[in-house]
Design an enzyme around this catalytic site. Structure first.
Site, PDB file in Angstrom:
ATOM      1  N   LYS A 184       0.848  -1.199   0.000  1.00 35.29           N
ATOM      2  CA  LYS A 184       0.000   0.000   0.000  1.00 35.29           C
ATOM      3  C   LYS A 184       0.878   1.242   0.000  1.00 35.29           C
ATOM      4  O   LYS A 184       1.494   1.593   0.999  1.00 35.29           O
ATOM      5  CB  LYS A 184      -0.923   0.055   1.239  1.00 35.29           C
ATOM      6  CG  LYS A 184      -2.040   1.062   0.991  1.00 35.29           C
ATOM      7  CD  LYS A 184      -2.546   1.798   2.196  1.00 35.29           C
ATOM      8  CE  LYS A 184      -1.803   3.004   2.630  1.00 35.29           C
ATOM      9  NZ  LYS A 184      -1.757   4.165   1.720  1.00 35.29           N
ATOM     10  N   GLY A 237       7.038   5.318   7.844  1.00 37.67           N
ATOM     11  CA  GLY A 237       6.186   6.500   7.885  1.00 37.67           C
ATOM     12  C   GLY A 237       6.365   7.248   9.191  1.00 37.67           C
ATOM     13  O   GLY A 237       7.419   7.183   9.824  1.00 37.67           O
ATOM     14  N   SER A 238       5.298   7.904   9.609  1.00 38.18           N
ATOM     15  CA  SER A 238       5.401   8.804  10.761  1.00 38.18           C
ATOM     16  C   SER A 238       5.168   8.070  12.081  1.00 38.18           C
ATOM     17  O   SER A 238       4.530   7.016  12.122  1.00 38.18           O
ATOM     18  CB  SER A 238       4.368   9.922  10.608  1.00 38.18           C
ATOM     19  OG  SER A 238       3.076   9.360  10.643  1.00 38.18           O
ATOM     20  N   GLU A 260       9.808   1.813  10.567  1.00 29.32           N
ATOM     21  CA  GLU A 260      10.901   2.736  10.197  1.00 29.32           C
ATOM     22  C   GLU A 260      10.312   4.133  10.224  1.00 29.32           C
ATOM     23  O   GLU A 260       9.498   4.476   9.366  1.00 29.32           O
ATOM     24  CB  GLU A 260      11.404   2.417   8.777  1.00 29.32           C
ATOM     25  CG  GLU A 260      12.152   1.124   8.643  1.00 29.32           C
ATOM     26  CD  GLU A 260      13.514   1.144   9.321  1.00 29.32           C
ATOM     27  OE1 GLU A 260      14.002   2.229   9.690  1.00 29.32           O
ATOM     28  OE2 GLU A 260      14.084   0.060   9.489  1.00 29.32           O
ATOM     29  N   CYS A 294      13.978  10.813   5.796  1.00 30.14           N
ATOM     30  CA  CYS A 294      13.847  10.444   7.215  1.00 30.14           C
ATOM     31  C   CYS A 294      15.130  10.706   7.984  1.00 30.14           C
ATOM     32  O   CYS A 294      15.104  11.157   9.124  1.00 30.14           O
ATOM     33  CB  CYS A 294      13.443   8.987   7.343  1.00 30.14           C
ATOM     34  SG  CYS A 294      14.536   7.893   6.435  1.00 30.14           S
ATOM     35  N   GLU A 395      10.629  16.843  13.702  1.00 24.82           N
ATOM     36  CA  GLU A 395      10.972  16.545  12.317  1.00 24.82           C
ATOM     37  C   GLU A 395      10.185  17.478  11.399  1.00 24.82           C
ATOM     38  O   GLU A 395       8.957  17.481  11.424  1.00 24.82           O
ATOM     39  CB  GLU A 395      10.607  15.091  12.006  1.00 24.82           C
ATOM     40  CG  GLU A 395      11.019  14.687  10.617  1.00 24.82           C
ATOM     41  CD  GLU A 395      10.598  13.264  10.270  1.00 24.82           C
ATOM     42  OE1 GLU A 395       9.434  12.919  10.501  1.00 24.82           O
ATOM     43  OE2 GLU A 395      11.445  12.518   9.773  1.00 24.82           O
TER      44      GLU A 395
HETATM   45  P1  NAD Z   1       2.470   8.722   7.185  1.00 24.25           P
HETATM   46  O1  NAD Z   1       2.653   7.977   8.447  1.00 24.25           O
HETATM   47  O2  NAD Z   1       1.449   9.806   7.147  1.00 24.25           O
HETATM   48  O3  NAD Z   1       2.077   7.742   5.994  1.00 24.25           O
HETATM   49  C1  NAD Z   1       2.841   6.592   5.701  1.00 24.25           C
HETATM   50  C2  NAD Z   1       1.926   5.536   5.117  1.00 24.25           C
HETATM   51  O4  NAD Z   1       0.978   5.157   6.119  1.00 24.25           O
HETATM   52  C3  NAD Z   1       1.118   6.009   3.920  1.00 24.25           C
HETATM   53  O5  NAD Z   1       0.988   4.942   3.008  1.00 24.25           O
HETATM   54  C4  NAD Z   1      -0.238   6.340   4.540  1.00 24.25           C
HETATM   55  O6  NAD Z   1      -1.318   6.255   3.648  1.00 24.25           O
HETATM   56  C5  NAD Z   1      -0.334   5.253   5.598  1.00 24.25           C
HETATM   57  N1  NAD Z   1      -1.253   5.567   6.694  1.00 24.25           N
HETATM   58  C6  NAD Z   1      -1.597   6.788   7.173  1.00 24.25           C
HETATM   59  N2  NAD Z   1      -2.478   6.650   8.184  1.00 24.25           N
HETATM   60  C7  NAD Z   1      -2.685   5.327   8.355  1.00 24.25           C
HETATM   61  C8  NAD Z   1      -3.470   4.552   9.250  1.00 24.25           C
HETATM   62  N3  NAD Z   1      -4.232   5.126  10.160  1.00 24.25           N
HETATM   63  N4  NAD Z   1      -3.410   3.214   9.160  1.00 24.25           N
HETATM   64  C9  NAD Z   1      -2.619   2.603   8.241  1.00 24.25           C
HETATM   65  N5  NAD Z   1      -1.872   3.289   7.352  1.00 24.25           N
HETATM   66  C10 NAD Z   1      -1.900   4.633   7.408  1.00 24.25           C
HETATM   67  O7  NAD Z   1       3.903   9.263   6.775  1.00 24.25           O
HETATM   68  P2  NAD Z   1       4.272  10.120   5.490  1.00 24.25           P
HETATM   69  O8  NAD Z   1       3.880  11.513   5.747  1.00 24.25           O
HETATM   70  O9  NAD Z   1       3.774   9.451   4.256  1.00 24.25           O
HETATM   71  O10 NAD Z   1       5.857   9.963   5.485  1.00 24.25           O
HETATM   72  C11 NAD Z   1       6.689  10.776   6.194  1.00 24.25           C
HETATM   73  C12 NAD Z   1       7.219  10.065   7.406  1.00 24.25           C
HETATM   74  O11 NAD Z   1       7.898   8.860   7.032  1.00 24.25           O
HETATM   75  C13 NAD Z   1       8.252  10.895   8.124  1.00 24.25           C
HETATM   76  O12 NAD Z   1       8.051  10.852   9.500  1.00 24.25           O
HETATM   77  C14 NAD Z   1       9.552  10.205   7.750  1.00 24.25           C
HETATM   78  O13 NAD Z   1      10.608  10.433   8.634  1.00 24.25           O
HETATM   79  C15 NAD Z   1       9.151   8.795   7.692  1.00 24.25           C
HETATM   80  N6  NAD Z   1      10.132   8.013   6.914  1.00 24.25           N
HETATM   81  C16 NAD Z   1      10.961   7.127   7.562  1.00 24.25           C
HETATM   82  C17 NAD Z   1      11.927   6.409   6.852  1.00 24.25           C
HETATM   83  C18 NAD Z   1      12.848   5.429   7.536  1.00 24.25           C
HETATM   84  O14 NAD Z   1      13.426   4.582   6.854  1.00 24.25           O
HETATM   85  N7  NAD Z   1      13.026   5.506   8.840  1.00 24.25           N
HETATM   86  C19 NAD Z   1      12.026   6.590   5.478  1.00 24.25           C
HETATM   87  C20 NAD Z   1      11.183   7.499   4.863  1.00 24.25           C
HETATM   88  C21 NAD Z   1      10.230   8.195   5.586  1.00 24.25           C
END
Ligand code: NAD
Length: 494
Positions: A184, A237-238, A260, A294, A395
């Protein structure tokens, strides 16, 4: 590298990939907007809850009784390898849609996203028949062995900043170890994942092994997180979403999670550092991929003796940065992924100003000429930043650098470790003993010494503290997709 401005994007068929078939979505569509122009150029399918259910059943069937579970490990590896090769051969095609959906430069899309994604798949493919078990020296008359078995159905939920590469960080080890996957992507960047799905079909992945479900966090991501047929969530993600996933797992089937998450990575500059290299690394460390990274080096901690000259050289380089059309080969920084992300970053810039930091450069939208329609920002450097300020703690996920001054090593270490994150850090000094002593004390999953942002498929990547659980890349990533089974056999006396 071709001239991306003269290329015509090959957009994917706007369908979900479920059980090897193109499926019309039951959750409507997602408008995909080019961050550089503001134009909506594609309507991606949005998976509904019923689509999630179908995909989970297909993945489970492929895992338990389908061809994936019957396939020889070497054949599985070869298929993953074919996917890696197809992604490499079609890198410009995939990178072009990646640049259009994300706003990163075409060059960054190839070199920083698609090429490393292909390399990770190739690396993982080699492991398919190399995960051996153990025979244990137990007491008594037994043959006791441990074997590694695939975890089952994996939901890979990934963000928008490196949409191809981060998907491959999950797909490689999951598929190589024998799991089946539902991918996804972020609602902001569904196209690259759809391209991966297309390539998987073309190279002959059996139905159900890789399913691709673009969709929003809710309902698509949530439905995956709550589905009892999903054994594991591989998430990038976050922190906010990670907490929701943890709750969903706790409330349902205790599915395993790897997380991550974000970072606030420090780069620590001592006065004996190679300043020219350090400036360049700090510059790209925050402005590469428009700061939407990230492990972005979003805090630069500089010793008082070097501080002023270092900050000024960095700000000068930032003022000269070429911001503009992501498809133009001369562009160094493209557009922020969305208008919402741009507003969030501008909010942080306001907070930096109101908390008393000084803007050395940038600090505003870049709306010159054609940039007026896109989400462009001037590369921003703050000096006089204090550790308690929001711009030094949170961040930002944008091209905003906080420069802090330190007087001695102990203070530098306190600052470096003084956030809730622990993803990465770097140390710049010619004193090797000092560097290694400090590396031991820095709370981060990755420490770079006299370098920054180095990645290799052999090297694990992941965070301490609220930067996450588990590791991507390397042989360690395979542990996230397997579980151990211990088998005891009583041996009769002979
Ligand atoms: P996000 O958490 O908003 O979204 C990430 C994914 O989760 C997306 O596919 C989103 O649709 C999904 N998502 C959102 N809400 C959800 C829920 N309630 N249930 C299930 N899935 C859900 O993050 P973002 O804004 O897309 O990405 C930015 C974040 O990702 C930053 O915090 C960044 O640091 C982090 N990141 C970490 C790494 C790493 O390797 N550590 C790499 C890249 C990005």
């Amino acid at each position: 590298m071709s001239d991306a401005r003269s290329m015509t994007p090959r957009l994917p068929e706007p369908k979900l990939l479920i059980d090897g078939e193109s499926v019309a979505p039951e959750g409507g569509t997602i408008p995909v907007t080019n961050p550089a122009t503001g134009e909506t150029f594609f309507h991606a399918p949005a998976a509904g809850v019923s689509d999630v259910d179908k995909a989970v059943h297909a993945a489970r069937r492929a895992f338990e009784s389908g061809p994936w579970s019957r396939m020889n490990p070497s054949a599985r590896g070869k298929l993953v390898r074919k996917l890696a090769e197809a992604l490499w051969e079609r890198r410009e095609e995939v990178a072009l849609v990646g640049s259009l959906e994300n706003g990163k430069t075409f060059r960054e899309a190839i070199r920083g996203d698609v090429a490393p994604g292909s390399a990770t798949l190739a690396y993982a493919s080699e492991w398919s028949n190399k995960l051996a078990g153990e025979v244990l020296p137990v007491d008594g008359s037994f043959l006791t062995y441990v074997q590694r078995e695939p975890l089952g159905v994996v939901a890979a939920i990934v963000p928008w900043n490196y949409p191809t590469c981060l998907a491959c960080w999950k797909l490689g080890p999951a598929l190589a170890t024998g799991c089946t996957v539902i991918l996804k992507p972020s609602e902001l960047t569904p196209l690259t994942a759809m391209k991966l799905g297309e390539l998987a079909r073309e190279v002959g992945f059996p139905p159900g092994v890789l399913n691709v479900l673009p969709g929003y966090g809710a309902p698509t991501g949530e439905a995956l997180a709550r589905h009892p047929g999903v054994d594991k969530i591989a998430f990038t993600g976050s922190v906010r979403t990670a907490r929701r996933l943890l709750h969903a797992s706790a409330d349902t089937n205790l599915k395993k999670l790897t997380l991550e998450l974000g970072g606030k990575s420090p780069q620590i500059i001592f006065p004996d550092a190679d300043m020219a290299r350090a400036v360049e690394a700090c510059f790209w460390g925050i402005f590469g991929n428009k700061g939407e990274v990230c492990n972005a080096g979003s805090r630069v901690l500089v010793h008082a003796r070097a501080h002023d000259a270092f900050a000024e050289t960095l700000a000068k380089r930032a003022r000269e940065m070429v911001v503009g059309d992501p498809l133009d080969a001369r562009t160094e920084m493209g557009a922020q992924v969305s208008a919402h992300q741009l507003e969030t970053i501008l909010g942080y810039i306001e907070s930096g100003k109101s908390e008393g930091a000084t803007l050395a450069c940038g600090g505003a939208r870049d709306s010159e000429g054609i940039k007026a329609k896109g989400n462009f920002l001037k590369p921003t450097v703050f000096v006089d930043v204090q550790p308690h300020m929001r711009i030094a703690q949170e961040e930002i996920f944008g091209p905003v650098l906080s420069v802090l001054r330190f007087e001695d090593e102990a203070q530098a270490l306190r600052m470096a470790n003084g956030t809730s994150y622990g993803l990465a850090a770097s140390l710049w000094t010619r004193d090797v003993a000092r560097a290694h002593a400090l590396a031991k004390k820095v709370q981060a999953g990755v420490v770079w010494i006299n370098c920054f942002n180095e990645f290799d498929d052999a090297a694990p990547f992941g965070g301490y503290k609220e930067s996450g659980w588990g590791r991507d890349l390397s042989a360690h990533a395979l542990e996230n997709y397997t579980q151990l089974k211990t088998v005891w056999t009583h041996l009769p006396e002979v």
